[in-house]
Design a protein around this motif. Structure first.
Motif, PDB file in Angstrom:
ATOM      1  N   GLY A 279      -0.376   4.960   1.557  1.00  0.00           N
ATOM      2  CA  GLY A 279      -0.481   4.261   2.841  1.00  0.00           C
ATOM      3  C   GLY A 279      -0.358   5.150   4.053  1.00  0.00           C
ATOM      4  N   MET A 280      -0.663   6.431   3.951  1.00  0.00           N
ATOM      5  CA  MET A 280      -0.377   7.370   5.022  1.00  0.00           C
ATOM      6  C   MET A 280      -1.572   7.601   5.959  1.00  0.00           C
TER       7      MET A 280
ATOM      8  N   ARG B 284       0.871  -1.170   0.000  1.00  0.00           N
ATOM      9  CA  ARG B 284       0.000   0.000   0.000  1.00  0.00           C
ATOM     10  C   ARG B 284       0.916   1.229   0.000  1.00  0.00           C
ATOM     11  N   THR B 285       1.459   1.569  -1.160  1.00  0.00           N
ATOM     12  CA  THR B 285       2.467   2.621  -1.216  1.00  0.00           C
ATOM     13  C   THR B 285       2.486   3.254  -2.604  1.00  0.00           C
ATOM     14  N   GLY B 286       3.521   4.023  -2.908  1.00  0.00           N
ATOM     15  CA  GLY B 286       3.586   4.633  -4.230  1.00  0.00           C
ATOM     16  C   GLY B 286       4.621   5.739  -4.328  1.00  0.00           C
TER      17      GLY B 286
ATOM     18  N   GLY C 163      -4.456  -2.687   6.287  1.00  0.00           N
ATOM     19  CA  GLY C 163      -3.088  -2.973   5.885  1.00  0.00           C
ATOM     20  C   GLY C 163      -2.495  -4.178   6.566  1.00  0.00           C
ATOM     21  N   ILE C 164      -1.181  -4.144   6.760  1.00  0.00           N
ATOM     22  CA  ILE C 164      -0.473  -5.272   7.359  1.00  0.00           C
ATOM     23  C   ILE C 164      -1.019  -5.568   8.755  1.00  0.00           C
ATOM     24  N   GLN C 165      -0.957  -6.853   9.130  1.00  0.00           N
ATOM     25  CA  GLN C 165      -1.463  -7.317  10.430  1.00  0.00           C
ATOM     26  C   GLN C 165      -2.921  -6.930  10.650  1.00  0.00           C
TER      27      GLN C 165
ATOM     28  N   ILE D 212       2.444   1.567   9.048  1.00  0.00           N
ATOM     29  CA  ILE D 212       1.222   1.109   9.721  1.00  0.00           C
ATOM     30  C   ILE D 212       0.371   0.280   8.773  1.00  0.00           C
ATOM     31  N   LEU D 213       0.371   0.656   7.494  1.00  0.00           N
ATOM     32  CA  LEU D 213      -0.482  -0.015   6.516  1.00  0.00           C
ATOM     33  C   LEU D 213       0.300  -0.764   5.449  1.00  0.00           C
TER      34      LEU D 213
END
Length: 372
Positions: A185-186, A52-54, A349-351, A149-150
């Motif tokens: 992802g912010m 989840r980025t860019g 997101g993650i976890q 976080i995500l």
């Protein structure tokens, strides 16, 4: 169309440009590469098929090879912006300004260097009056905020082709906000954050200049979140973040702010413009956090021929004319952050960490009650 801050009834000072975006400064282009892959259950550790980025690209004079006057300031230095030593000494930026996540600064810097070389987007050295093609110097400017976080930040999902995509997709006019580009992802004030933009058009009496802002908003604690003087962090209910892993204290994050103007200002004045950015951040209840990287950079599209190997001639605005520009900076920064919050959508997101979108209906109702 998503509602932006003004459409929620938020009171904001100043007249915006046509697009209420950094692209209201003539020639400025913005491009994104948004990387969303996998579902939360696909995350099984570093390097999973989950991201989840860019990347965000800002081209000060579009696809025209150019160098612009630049300045910068950081409110809190817990972050990164490359190329600052040369910027401080020379007062120039050569090429695009890029924004991504913390662990992708290197690949973005290398890739934008390659793009600049391939597109001859640099000024060659001059020896005995002759330009030496293929030989020159420039220091790419790349900023970052942390999206761990995500996003699987440690998975290094940003690749060269994403950087090239952001650069090639750059355009003027209306630009997307929220979960796009480097802002994908912010988190902002513990709601979903991301990319936001705004602009201000000065009156004819003040010169008619335009100031544009783009933010990558990943900062702020909810308990201090304020809109129009109302303690929204205390009044908003629900939309509480879901954390399934140990997290840093609220407010640990960063914000990158890019300012653009067509006013003929010099590097010192641009740095002073950056020093007004915290006013806009502070009006929303942030700027106090030691764990945040609050880093700002500004450029002017005026004085196209200020960088030259022969004789430079520049028009510079008198300092006594700067007050309306400084206010425009603070006002546009405030609105750009709010626009990022209004555009961003809930993300898991993650976890299975989950960050919810700003509850805009509640915000509108609280504002309406205040007016009544």
């Amino acid at each position: 169309m998503k509602k932006r801050a003004r459409e929620l009834g938020i009171s904001l000072d100043g007249e915006t440009g046509t697009y209420n975006a950094i692209t209201d400064v003539d020639g400025v282009m913005v491009g994104y590469s948004t990387i969303i892959k996998g579902e939360p259950e696909d995350y099984s550790g570093m390097g999973s098929n989950f991201a989840r980025t860019g990347v965000t690209a800002i081209l000060p004079r579009g696809r025209q090879r150019s160098v612009v006057y630049a300045g910068r300031h950081d409110l809190n230095g817990n972050g990164e912006l490359t190329g600052t030593h040369w910027m401080d000494d020379s007062g120039f930026i050569h090429g695009p300004i890029m924004i991504t996540n913390t662990n992708s600064v290197g690949i973005v810097r290398d890739s934008v260097t390659k793009w600049m070389l391939e597109n001859k987007f640099y000024h060659p050295l001059v020896f005995q009056g002759n330009e030496i093609e293929g030989s020159g110097y420039f220091y790419p400017v790349v900023g970052e905020t942390y999206d761990g976080i995500l996003n699987d930040t440690n998975g290094f999902h940003v690749k060269e082709h994403h950087v090239m995509e952001a650069l090639e997709n750059a355009h003027g006019g209306f630009i997307e906000e929220g979960n796009v580009g480097g802002g994908t992802g912010m988190v902002c004030h513990e709601f979903k954050g991301g990319t936001g933009t705004s602009s201000r058009k000065l009156s004819r009496e003040d010169g008619g200049y335009t100031v544009g802002v783009l933010v990558q908003a990943n900062h702020g604690a909810r308990k201090w979140f304020t809109i129009n003087g109302i303690p929204m962090g205390e009044k908003l209910t629900g939309a509480d973040p879901v954390y399934n892993m140990a997290m840093a204290k609220p407010g640990t994050g960063s914000i990158i702010v890019v300012l653009a103007t067509d006013a003929p200002v010099n590097p010192i004045q641009l740095s002073k413009m950056c020093k007004r950015v915290p006013i806009g951040i502070g009006k929303l209840g942030s700027g106090y956090e030691n764990g945040s990287g609050d880093i700002f950079v500004a450029f002017s599209t005026a004085n196209e021929n200020a960088f030259t190997h022969t004789e430079a001639v520049a028009q510079i605005l008198g300092d006594h004319r700067m007050d309306p520009i400084y206010k425009a900076v603070a006002d546009a920064v405030e609105e750009a952050i709010l626009n990022a919050l209004c555009a961003a959508e809930t993300m898991e997101g993650i976890q299975h960490n989950k960050i919810f979108a700003l509850p805009k209906e509640q915000v509108a109702e609280i504002l309406s009650e205040r007016r009544r």
